[in-house]
Structures are given as C-alpha cells and as structure tokens.
Design an enzyme around this catalytic site. Structure first.
Site, PDB file in Angstrom:
ATOM      1  N   GLU A 246      -8.886   1.324   3.278  1.00 26.54           N
ATOM      2  CA  GLU A 246      -9.983   0.362   3.353  1.00 26.54           C
ATOM      3  C   GLU A 246     -11.259   0.862   2.698  1.00 26.54           C
ATOM      4  O   GLU A 246     -12.017   0.092   2.118  1.00 26.54           O
ATOM      5  CB  GLU A 246     -10.304   0.073   4.825  1.00 26.54           C
ATOM      6  CG  GLU A 246      -9.281  -0.744   5.538  1.00 26.54           C
ATOM      7  CD  GLU A 246      -9.765  -0.991   6.949  1.00 26.54           C
ATOM      8  OE1 GLU A 246     -10.266  -2.083   7.203  1.00 26.54           O
ATOM      9  OE2 GLU A 246      -9.645  -0.090   7.801  1.00 26.54           O
TER      10      GLU A 246
ATOM     11  N   ARG B 256      -4.828   2.328   9.491  1.00 20.55           N
ATOM     12  CA  ARG B 256      -4.114   3.023  10.548  1.00 20.55           C
ATOM     13  C   ARG B 256      -2.689   3.395  10.180  1.00 20.55           C
ATOM     14  O   ARG B 256      -2.031   4.153  10.906  1.00 20.55           O
ATOM     15  CB  ARG B 256      -4.126   2.188  11.829  1.00 20.55           C
ATOM     16  CG  ARG B 256      -3.454   0.809  11.699  1.00 20.55           C
ATOM     17  CD  ARG B 256      -3.605  -0.009  12.973  1.00 20.55           C
ATOM     18  NE  ARG B 256      -3.033   0.646  14.133  1.00 20.55           N
ATOM     19  CZ  ARG B 256      -1.724   0.748  14.379  1.00 20.55           C
ATOM     20  NH1 ARG B 256      -0.853   0.234  13.550  1.00 20.55           N
ATOM     21  NH2 ARG B 256      -1.303   1.360  15.467  1.00 20.55           N
TER      22      ARG B 256
ATOM     23  N   GLN C  87       0.827  -1.208   0.000  1.00 25.26           N
ATOM     24  CA  GLN C  87       0.000   0.000   0.000  1.00 25.26           C
ATOM     25  C   GLN C  87       0.859   1.254   0.000  1.00 25.26           C
ATOM     26  O   GLN C  87       0.378   2.329  -0.337  1.00 25.26           O
ATOM     27  CB  GLN C  87      -0.963  -0.008   1.203  1.00 25.26           C
ATOM     28  CG  GLN C  87      -0.402   0.471   2.538  1.00 25.26           C
ATOM     29  CD  GLN C  87       0.405  -0.576   3.268  1.00 25.26           C
ATOM     30  OE1 GLN C  87       1.193  -1.285   2.681  1.00 25.26           O
ATOM     31  NE2 GLN C  87       0.247  -0.667   4.568  1.00 25.26           N
TER      32      GLN C  87
END
Lengths: 341, 542
Positions: free
Chosen positions: A292, A89, A48
């Site tokens: 997400e 997060r 990511q």
C-alpha cells in the site's frame, strides 16, 4: 513563458496489517506421497503475488525446492480462514501463518526421515534440493520423496502442519488515543523531479528516486512491480485522477475510462529504487509489506516539487493545470523559491 | 531500476537463505500470459440469469411509491427483488468484528441517501431484458435537502443523512463524535514557538478503477448449498457478510475466488454477493450480478475525500515542538469502513517524526454521496500528503534543507510515539540518506552520519544526541534505560544553538527540567550516552 524544473521530497512510514490487529490468517500445509507440498489458503492473490510469497516462505521453511510447493488459494471449503487481502497484511500475516504450518510439517518430515535413516531427527538437515541428510555426513541421506512414501505407506504419519498468525486486538483509550496500532512499520523516502509549464499549467514528472525499507524482500521482482506500479498510482493521484473534479461539488464526474483522467504510458518516468532491509522482529524472515505504502510518498513529493519549480503550493488534490495557472496568476508569475543552500 | 543496499542493517539480518530473496517466477504466470487464468466471470452456466439494480437518481429523497407492475410483465423477467425480500436488510460491514452499528440497507426502504443507492433488483434471462425492465419501474420521490461538504454536515441545522447516526458523525466509544489523540500539551506548546504553520489540505476522492468490475455468480448446489464465484478481496469477509444478510448458515455457502482483475480496496465491500445469492435462492437457478463500468465508476465505493487541517509549532533550530491535526473523513451516506480508517489515521499522527506535543481530532462524517471505502493506504495516504507538504513548508520557514529537516525530526529507536508506544525497528533516516545520495541531493556531513539506531529515546535525555555517528556493526548492544511507556510527556525547554551546530533533538517524554547544552560533535564510537540497537527492544530475528 517557460518550463521550470524542480524537485521535491517526502519521507513516510506505513503500518503493517489491520490497525489494532485482531486480524487472523490461517494456513494448512501437507505433502502428497511423492513429497510434493500443497499450501491451502482462503487468501486471495490480487496479482500482488500472494501465491509466490507464501510459496517461497513455505519452501524456505520446509527446506525443499520452491518447485515442490504449490499454493492453492481462494476456496472457502478447502482453505482455512483468512481476514482478506488488504491493509498490507498478506506477506506479514499470511506469510507467518504459512511459516508456522510449514514448521509443523517439517518436524514430521524430519521425524519420518530419522526413522528411515535410524538416526536422531536433531542430527538431520535439509539440503534445499530435495534431500535430507545427516549433518556432517552427506552420504547418509534420503530424498524427501522417499520420506513421503515411507511416512504415508509404512510409518502411518501425516506430513502436514497447521498455522495461524494473530496479532491480538489492541484497546484504544477514548481520551488519549493510546493504542497498539501495528507491530511493525515499513519506511520510504521518495524524490520526484518535475517540469512545470507556466503557460499551460501542465506538470511532467521527469524522474523519481526512492528508497524503501521493507524488512525483507521475499521476492525482489514482486517488490519491484509493486513499487513501480504504486509510484504510477501516486503520480496519478497527485496530478490526474478523481471522480469529483470540483469536490465537494458533485458535478462533472467522469463516467468511464474516456473521461476519467489517468497518466498514459508516455507519462511514465524513470524510477531508481533502492531497497533496504531491516528485518521486523515478527515478520516472516523479517518481511513487512510494500503493497500500500508505495503510492503515498509520490503525492506530496510531486506537490513539493511543483513548489520548488514555480513557487506555488497547491493544497487540494489533484494538482490540475487549472489549479496551477490560477495559483500562478494569484502569485504574479512563476519563480523558484529561495533555496536553503 | 531496483537495487539493494544490503550493507545497511546487515548486522540484523541472516542473508543465508535459499528460496527467500529469489526473483522466482509466479506459479500462475503461464496462465496469466496465455489468458487462461480463470476470473469469476469465466465460469459458464446454462440458463444463467442476470440481476440488475434500480438505483436512486437523487442524492436525498423520500420514496413515495414504487410501481413495478409493468416491469414484472416485461419479457424475460423472472423475479423482482424488493427490500422486503432481504432477510436482514440492515447491515454494517464491520459488524463482523463488532465495530459500529448496522446502518446500511441492501435495498432502500423509505428514503434514498445517495445518488445510485439500490432500490430494487430485477432478475431476467438476459442483462438487456433486466435493464429494460428496470427502465419500466416508476418511482415517485419527494426530494429532501442534501449535504455534500463534511464541515457543512457538522453545522447545526444541516440535513441529517443517516438515521443510525443522526448528527452526521460516527460515534466512538458511545461517547464521542470523533477519535481523539492527545500527547503532551499541543495548545500550550503552540502558543510559544518561533513559527506557526497552519494549513488546510484536501485529498480528492479516487476511483479504484479496477480493470475487472465488481461481480459474482451464484450457483445452487446440491443439499441446500450455494457455490459463489466472486471477485472479492476477502473471501470469508464476503462469505460471512452474505450469510448474515441472507440469514443462512455460513457453511451453506461455498465461496470460490481466485484471479482478481484489480482490487486496491474496492472489492472488500461485498457489493454484489448478498443480493446475487438471494436471487439464486429465491429462483433456484444460477444468477450473475456484475457491475457495468458506469456502475463501477458512479456507484462502486471510492476512496473518500479527506479534509485535513495541520498546525505546527516549529523552533528556529528546525525542531517541531507541537503538531495539531483536525481531519474529516467523508464517509458518504453509510459507514462501510471509514470509521476504521479514522482510528488508523489517529494512530499515524504525527507521521514518522518525534514531536513532543501532539493533538488529533478525526471525524467520520456522513454526507449524501456514494459511501466511501478502503483504498490502498486507507487512513494514511491523505494524511501523508498533508504532513509531507507541511514538512516542506516547515523546512522553507526555518531555512533548512527539506531532507535535513526531516532527518532532524525523524523518529528513532527508543523514541516515544504519540499513541504511547516506543518506536523500534526504525529506518526513516536511512531511507532519506540513501535516496538523497542516489539523487545527488547534497546533505551536510552530520546528517549523512545520523542513524535510526542512535540518539533516540532515553539516549536523547542523556545528552547523546550529539553522538550521531553510525555505530560500528560489531559494537555490542548496550541496554539503555527505558522510558516509561505510559508516562505523560512534559514540555521541556528547547535551546537554540548556533546555526552552524546541528540542532539537538529534544526528548519527547523528558522529565523536566533539562538544560543540557548543545554538546560538541563526539568522535565516532564515543560512549558518551548510550548507543541504541534494536536488541534493546527484545527479540531480534537472526
């Protein structure tokens, strides 16, 4: 028998970080004697872009070029504790920890530079290109490399910093559910345009248009890869995927990628993405996390577009041709619903 | 493909940055595109041993006997690992943060509770030898009745799945079989509105389908330590879980992760590391335990199916005055992380909208299927599907444009959320406006002018709802009277304006009675009511 077009919308928000908080991450930042910095993390880059995001945050905070920062991840002996790469997060929690560590390292760097230049540290600034200079007097400057050498070999200073970021754990009221689930939220609106074949029940997603508000795009290319990839996953959830096609009946489950349905390259559609940035008060440079949320609006937007196209609503995912044909049969054929305006 | 709308919220941002905001190439790009980035399985060791698992063929069965004598004599077999070999066999992942009870064995003892549950492990010199030995193990079972439907599992007389939670539901706060959310009085409110929309939604289970399956390699190091190469998404989470199950100190383990071939939440569960470490400790040699694609698809934990009932009370003017949500998370046979997602789901109700009466009951239910786990959007994805389909139904029912219906009900700065925290830093309305504009989706003028920064919270009480023009960027922040965060919302009267006027936004926690007439559209910059800015809520990053 015909193909019907329709479009549907969804608007969503998404909480950043583990629900209720209580999920710390730590970071260590230190310089070698050449003025090159290492960020030590135990955090995982899943692809990511954790390394890129923390690297840019560290460089910005230190005031040095990004090439002078290297991020080392995923080692429990050298990287301090991190809760993990999940719950959107990474950018928020780890980014903040890196920012705290980089600030501490920067303070030592500026002190060491001030000693070399014989000025007050408060009068110094970084130029972001590898030098530290006196504000308003650029000719009085010293390179970060020379500062690092001086700190290490002459002044006996360690240009390093420690950082931790923790959102304290919230209680939950068992009776009312009162709680502090998250400190900030990202937002999105997605419009999907589909074509439904009333003979085969097949749905083609023709186009997506979306707007994402994510606080701050630390790296726009990485944001784009997340949003494009996530929309593909959302489309796949909406129309294709499941290991239990007749859930809760457990039979007929796929066992490999030959049997597990997913959209292929030919099913991918154009996607116009707009990015808005309303900085989160506690985000690193305001950043939230797009990781997400970007699959979520696609599912209902596609379902709503199917309704808009042929007038049937499928409440059970995935929206397979079988379900559409059964719904069309029950309804007595396809017809676009009355539009509001 | 991707473009910025820097004009929006520009007054809240410092855009004078050098590295942040740049499309900098990844530092590991060269390794990725040349195929030299190391995955856990790229580490090579002489005399590497292989662990394979015997799994239950039944969804629910009592193990009468296990005969592994033929497997023990099979060529290449080094060791059979049985439940009795596991130092702390019973564990639950969230015990690391003191949430929930230990309920899942690493290796089943007397009963198997899902098809695919591990029963014993065989370590051999090759994967083939290990698999052939697994096939030689003879297990006799007494099959037990199984339950697969979340609502069937809650009925009296349903088969009990998990002995730690015999009633088939996770236990919250030692007193409830579900997570509650209560705000206002949804039952009273839903008895009165013009329209009630009551629907059932079903999210399907989803496989994470990572390109790289779950796996790990454990190598005995010197001085009683073990190096573990792993595909985990959460290094210390997996390390601490492994230390607990193996009953060793955390600093005996050196976890090395790195490049991961896709996670999406499916690599948090620490599915391979504990037994891989145990095997390496028992034998004193490097051991690899990796899932085949078949194991990943069938026995790697999926996103769980979620069944969600949503009941809305909607007024003809488009305002939603009540929302009730009842949801069942299919956790499978054990808890893993579903209990956590239930609380996150409750916090997410009623979605990004301001609704004065909200009621949620969320259940974590045990069934005889593979335990579910985290996946991208955990606790939220299925709820968003249900709520946004429900929003579409609401718009259709009242004859409104679906985007305008959402903007009307959208939460704004200062609004009170159902979990009793004030909304701030909102941007839902702006996202809807710019997406609609880009897609040539026409919105009425008043909806194009609405703002997340205006008309929320206390300003709505003051009758400022009509002041929907976006505040000029130069306007000075004005402190608006704050609502009491813990005040119990009361039902208020909802007036129905003429169809041509934009409907007013009733305030959720309003002190009754309030009967402000729908005010006429105010000119831009009007001080009628209090304009709201993010700085009202404290620090704003500059």
């Amino acid at each position: 028998m015909a193909k019907h077009r329709g479009r549907g919308v969804a608007t969503i928000n998404y909480p950043i970080g583990m629900n209720l908080g209580g999920d710390p991450s730590q970071a260590l930042v230190h310089s070698n004697p050449s003025g090159k910095f290492t960020v030590a993390l135990s955090s995982i880059d899943l692809g990511q872009g954790m390394k890129s995001v923390t690297r840019q945050i560290c460089a910005e905070t230190l005031g040095v070029p990004v090439e002078d920062v290297y991020v080392d991840t995923a080692d429990s002996d050298t990287g301090p504790h991190c809760m993990g790469s999940f719950a959107s997060r990474g950018t928020h929690r780890v980014g903040n920890a890196v920012m705290v560590a980089a600030r501490e390292a920067r303070a030592v760097m500026m002190e060491a530079a001030a000693e070399e230049l014989e000025v007050d540290p408060a009068d110094l600034e970084t130029d972001g290109r590898g030098s530290i200079q006196v504000k308003g007097a650029q000719h009085r400057s010293i390179s970060v490399r020379d500062v690092a050498i001086a700190a290490q070999f002459r002044q006996g200073k360690t240009i390093s910093g420690r950082g931790i970021f923790l959102v304290p754990l919230s209680d939950v009221d068992p009776e009312t559910g009162e709680m502090s689930p998250a400190t900030c939220y990202a937002h999105a609106c997605l419009i999907a345009e589909v074509e439904v074949d009333d003979e085969t029940g097949e749905v083609a997603v023709l186009k997506m248009t979306s707007a994402y508000e994510i606080g701050r795009a630390i790296n726009p290319k990485l944001v784009e890869q997340q949003l494009v990839g996530g929309s593909w996953m959302g489309m796949s959830h909406a129309l294709y995927e499941t290991p239990e096609p007749y859930y809760p009946d457990t039979r007929n489950g796929p066992r490999d990628f030959n049997e597990y349905l997913m959209p292929g390259p030919g099913d991918i559609c154009p996607h116009d993405i707009l990015v808005l940035e309303r900085p989160a008060p506690d985000g690193p440079f305001g950043a939230k996390g797009p990781g997400e949320m970007c699959a979520n609006p696609v599912l209902p937007a596609v379902a709503n577009a199917v309704f808009n196209a042929v007038g049937v609503r499928v409440n059970d995912l995935p929206i397979t041709p079988e379900k559409i044909l059964r719904a069309l049969k029950a309804r007595g054929g396809a017809a676009a619903p009355a539009r509001a305006r | 493909m991707l473009e910025f709308r820097k004009d929006i919220f520009a007054d809240e941002r410092d855009d004078n940055l050098k590295e942040v905001g740049q499309p900098t190439q990844r530092q590991d790009m060269l390794g990725h595109v040349t195929g030299t980035s190391p995955y856990y399985d790229d580490h090579r060791f002489a005399n590497l041993l292989h662990l394979k698992i015997l799994r239950s063929p039944h969804a629910h069965a009592r193990i009468r006997s296990i005969d592994d004598s033929a497997a023990a004599r099979a060529p290449g077999v080094k060791r059979i690992i049985r439940a009795a070999d596991v130092p702390v066999n019973l564990n639950t992942l969230l015990s690391l943060i003191q949430f929930g009870k230990d309920d899942e064995p690493s290796l089943a003892t007397d009963i198997v509770r899902y098809k695919g549950e591990p029963i014993l492990g065989i370590v051999a010199t090759s994967e083939r030898a290990a698999l052939e030995a697994v096939a030689l193990v003879r297990v006799s079972y007494d099959q037990l009745p199984a339950v697969f439907d979340v609502e069937e599992a809650l009925k009296p007389g349903a088969p009990s799945v998990n002995p730690t939670y015999p009633k088939n539901t996770f236990e919250y706060y030692n007193k409830y079989d579900h997570q509650k959310l209560r705000y206002g009085d949804a039952d009273a409110a839903i008895a009165q509105p013009d329209i009630v929309i009551d629907e059932r939604y079903q999210m399907s289970p989803i496989e994470h389908a990572p390109t790289e399956t779950n796996g790990s390699i454990t190598v005995p190091d010197t001085n009683g330590r073990y190096i573990v190469y792993t595909s985990t998404q959460a290094l210390f989470f997996s390390l601490d879980t492994s230390a607990k199950i193996n009953a060793i100190q955390s600093n005996q383990l050196h976890f090395i992760g790195g490049t991961v071939g896709g996670g999406f939440g499916g690599k948090v569960d620490t599915l391979t590391e504990p037994l891989c470490i145990l095997a390496a400790r028992l034998i004193g040699a490097p051991v690899r335990y990796r899932f085949s694609r078949h194991e990943e698809m069938q026995f790697g934990s999926p996103r769980g199916g979620e069944r969600i009932y949503v009941k809305d009370g909607v007024m003809k003017n488009g305002r939603i005055i009540a929302r009730k949500v009842r949801a069942y998370f299919d956790s499978g046979a054990y808890t893993r992380l579903s209990s956590y997602a239930v609380v996150k789901c409750a916090a997410h109700i009623p979605g990004p909208y301001t609704i004065p009466n909200v009621h949620g009951d969320i259940f974590c239910v045990f069934t005889n299927r593979t335990p579910a786990t985290a996946m991208r959007g955990f606790g939220v994805t299925a709820l968003d599907f249900a709520l946004e389909c429900q929003m579409d139904r609401g718009a259709t029912a009242v004859g409104m444009d679906p985007i305008e219906y959402r903007i009307l009900n959208a939460y704004r700065d200062g609004d009170m959320k159902a979990h009793r925290r004030e909304a701030k830093n909102c941007a839902l309305i702006e996202c809807a406006q710019v997406a609609a504009e880009k897609a040539n989706w026409p919105l009425r003028d008043e909806f194009r002018k609405m703002s997340s920064r205006q008309g929320g919270g206390a300003a709505a009480h003051a009758g400022a709802a009509a002041d929907r023009s976006r505040a000029p960027a130069s306007a000075a922040p004005v402190r608006a009277p704050a609502t009491t965060p813990t005040s119990t919302p009361q039902r208020v009267a909802y007036e129905r304006p003429a169809p041509s006027a934009p409907p007013p936004r009733p305030a959720p926690p309003a002190p009754p009675p309030r009967n402000a007439p729908p005010p006429p559209a105010a000119p831009a910059g009007s001080t009628h009511g209090a304009p709201r800015f993010s700085s009202v809520f404290g620090t704003r990053r500059r």
